[in-house]
Design a protein around this motif. Structure first.
Motif, short mmCIF file in Angstrom:
data_model
loop_
_atom_site.label_atom_id
_atom_site.label_comp_id
_atom_site.label_asym_id
_atom_site.label_seq_id
_atom_site.Cartn_x
_atom_site.Cartn_y
_atom_site.Cartn_z
N ALA A 64 0.83 -1.21 0.00
CA ALA A 64 0.00 0.00 0.00
C ALA A 64 0.87 1.26 0.00
N SER A 65 1.99 1.20 0.71
CA SER A 65 2.90 2.35 0.73
C SER A 65 3.47 2.62 -0.67
N ARG A 66 3.88 1.58 -1.36
CA ARG A 66 4.42 1.76 -2.71
C ARG A 66 3.32 2.21 -3.68
N GLY B 260 0.77 4.01 -2.85
CA GLY B 260 0.53 5.41 -2.55
C GLY B 260 1.55 6.32 -3.19
N LEU B 261 2.84 5.89 -3.21
CA LEU B 261 3.87 6.69 -3.86
C LEU B 261 3.61 6.78 -5.36
N ALA B 262 3.21 5.66 -5.98
CA ALA B 262 2.90 5.68 -7.42
C ALA B 262 1.71 6.60 -7.70
N ALA B 263 0.70 6.55 -6.84
CA ALA B 263 -0.45 7.43 -7.02
C ALA B 263 -0.04 8.90 -6.86
N GLY B 264 0.88 9.16 -5.96
CA GLY B 264 1.37 10.53 -5.79
C GLY B 264 2.07 11.04 -7.03
N PHE B 265 2.93 10.20 -7.62
CA PHE B 265 3.61 10.61 -8.86
C PHE B 265 2.61 10.80 -10.00
N LEU B 266 1.58 9.96 -10.05
CA LEU B 266 0.55 10.12 -11.08
C LEU B 266 -0.15 11.48 -10.92
N GLY B 267 -0.45 11.85 -9.68
CA GLY B 267 -1.07 13.14 -9.45
C GLY B 267 -0.16 14.29 -9.86
N ALA C 291 6.62 13.68 1.75
CA ALA C 291 5.50 13.17 2.56
C ALA C 291 5.56 11.65 2.68
N TRP C 292 5.85 11.00 1.55
CA TRP C 292 5.92 9.54 1.58
C TRP C 292 7.09 9.06 2.44
N ALA C 293 8.25 9.72 2.33
CA ALA C 293 9.42 9.31 3.10
C ALA C 293 9.19 9.47 4.60
N MET C 294 8.53 10.55 5.00
CA MET C 294 8.23 10.74 6.41
C MET C 294 7.34 9.61 6.94
#
Length: 394
Positions: free
Chosen positions: A108-110, A112-119, A150-153
């Motif tokens: 789910a974390s990965r 979420g990061l992919a969804a963030g880059f898509l955004g 945000a993801w790294a934190m």
């Protein structure tokens, strides 16, 4: 100190009721960021509606991180598809990304990061045309840095939580191992006390029974012999009581009024007293020591004493009225050997099958690397052989 305790209790309460602080955070964001954005951007009702949905999803960011982030991503896609402008309420998406990275599973974390880059890609492509490459690249890098931050934190938080959970599990495992060691030690101590009780009761009661039978038969013809038998019974009974008090003293706590003081454990130095008591019980015993006596540690010394005591007790019970016994100790260069033999009935002696003496003797010697063998002697009698290396000590 009092402040630290209050803070710890507050943290514990927050961990048990995560919805309450998350709901307070969501309400604060709605009243400040969302309402402000709705008033500053058109159409206001659309920004207000999306912001309300996003804040509602944020309430469950720790209880349901994946579902909460999915709702936030859906709101972001609706905002992009309808052409609504980016507003400060976009910070809610970053909070959701942090939450799914911190409290969700690794996949789910990965995701979420992919969804963030898509955004980031969708937002940059919509607001900055490819012809303006510098603005496009600058916006893409800036938004990507915010997303990665945000993801790294959140990922750091997740790793820290896993590390703390591992430490807690290790602490619990250490407690379990400590309890298991305590249980094993208690079981070993109970086993040791049971062996001691067996030796004390078997030996002393055997002496008492033999003396009582002898006194009963001698009472009519030799009153003095009966009195001597009664005296031996009294002495043996008092000795047995003293032994029982010593064993029960082991079970007393160290803070007793008498400090748990008990008489020392018997050992090789107590063999002359043992031989004397057996003689008084009616079995003639010779003690023969070869070689210079060598001191043993308390544990092996007690074990040798108990083996000899058990062997003499068996001889007293089974050898017969006219039997004699011999205890031979040999202090060799690297080992102690002992032999307890009698010239009684031997293999013809009656065995009730209830005794555990031989097994107890072998168990005692095995603890210190020694051996015990026992069996009838050709021509009559019984012999117990003991072999104990000096090197195995407590």
């Amino acid at each position: 100190m009092l402040t630290v305790r209050r803070r710890d209790r507050l943290y514990a309460w927050v961990r048990r009721h995560p919805l309450v602080p998350d709901a307070a955070i969501a309400l604060g964001l709605f009243l400040t960021v969302v309402v402000f954005s709705a008033a500053a951007y058109d159409p206001g009702w659309a920004h207000l509606t999306l912001g309300a949905v996003m804040c509602a999803a944020l309430v469950f960011r720790r209880m349901r991180p994946v579902e909460s982030f999915a709702v936030l991503v859906g709101c972001g896609l609706v905002q992009w598809a309808t052409g609504l402008q980016l507003t400060p309420s976009g910070i809610i998406l970053l909070i959701g990304l942090y939450a799914v990275s911190a409290y969700g599973s690794r996949w789910a974390s990965r995701g979420g990061l992919a969804a963030g880059f898509l955004g980031v890609v969708l937002a940059t492509a919509r607001d900055y045309p490819p012809s303006d490459q510098e603005a496009f690249v600058a916006s893409f890098v800036a938004l990507s840095a915010v997303v990665v931050g945000a993801w790294a934190m959140g990922d750091v938080r997740r790793v820290r939580q896993a590390y703390v959970a591992e430490l807690v599990e290790r602490a619990h495992q250490a407690e379990r191992e400590r309890d298991q060691r305590a249980q094993l030690a208690a079981a070993e101590e109970r086993s040791r006390i049971a062996r001691e009780m067996h030796d004390v009761v078997a030996h002393n009661l055997s002496v008492i029974v033999v003396q009582a039978d002898g006194g009963r038969y001698a009472g009519d013809h030799d009153p003095q012999a009966a009195l001597d038998a009664l005296k031996t019974i009294g002495d043996t009974g008092r000795g047995a009581l003293a032994e029982m008090r010593r064993l029960l003293g082991v079970l007393r706590s160290a803070d007793d009024a008498d400090g748990g003081s008990v008489r020392p454990q018997p050992g090789l130095g107590s063999l002359p007293e043992l031989v004397t008591s057996v003689r008084q019980a009616g079995l003639p015993v010779d003690l023969d020591v070869t070689g210079p006596p060598r001191p043993l540690a308390p544990g092996p010394s007690l074990a040798v004493y108990r083996v000899i005591q058990e062997a003499l007790t068996n001889a007293l019970k089974h050898a017969g009225p006219a039997a004699r016994a011999t205890v031979a100790l040999v202090f060799g260069a690297d080992r102690l050997t002992a032999q307890v033999s009698d010239d009684g009935r031997g293999a013809a002696a009656h065995d009730d099958g209830l005794g555990q003496g031989l097994a107890g003797m072998r168990e005692r010697m095995t603890m210190y690397g020694g051996t015990v063998t026992a069996g009838p002697v050709t021509g009559g009698g019984w012999r117990v052989d003991l072999d104990l290396p000096y090197g195995d000590k407590e």
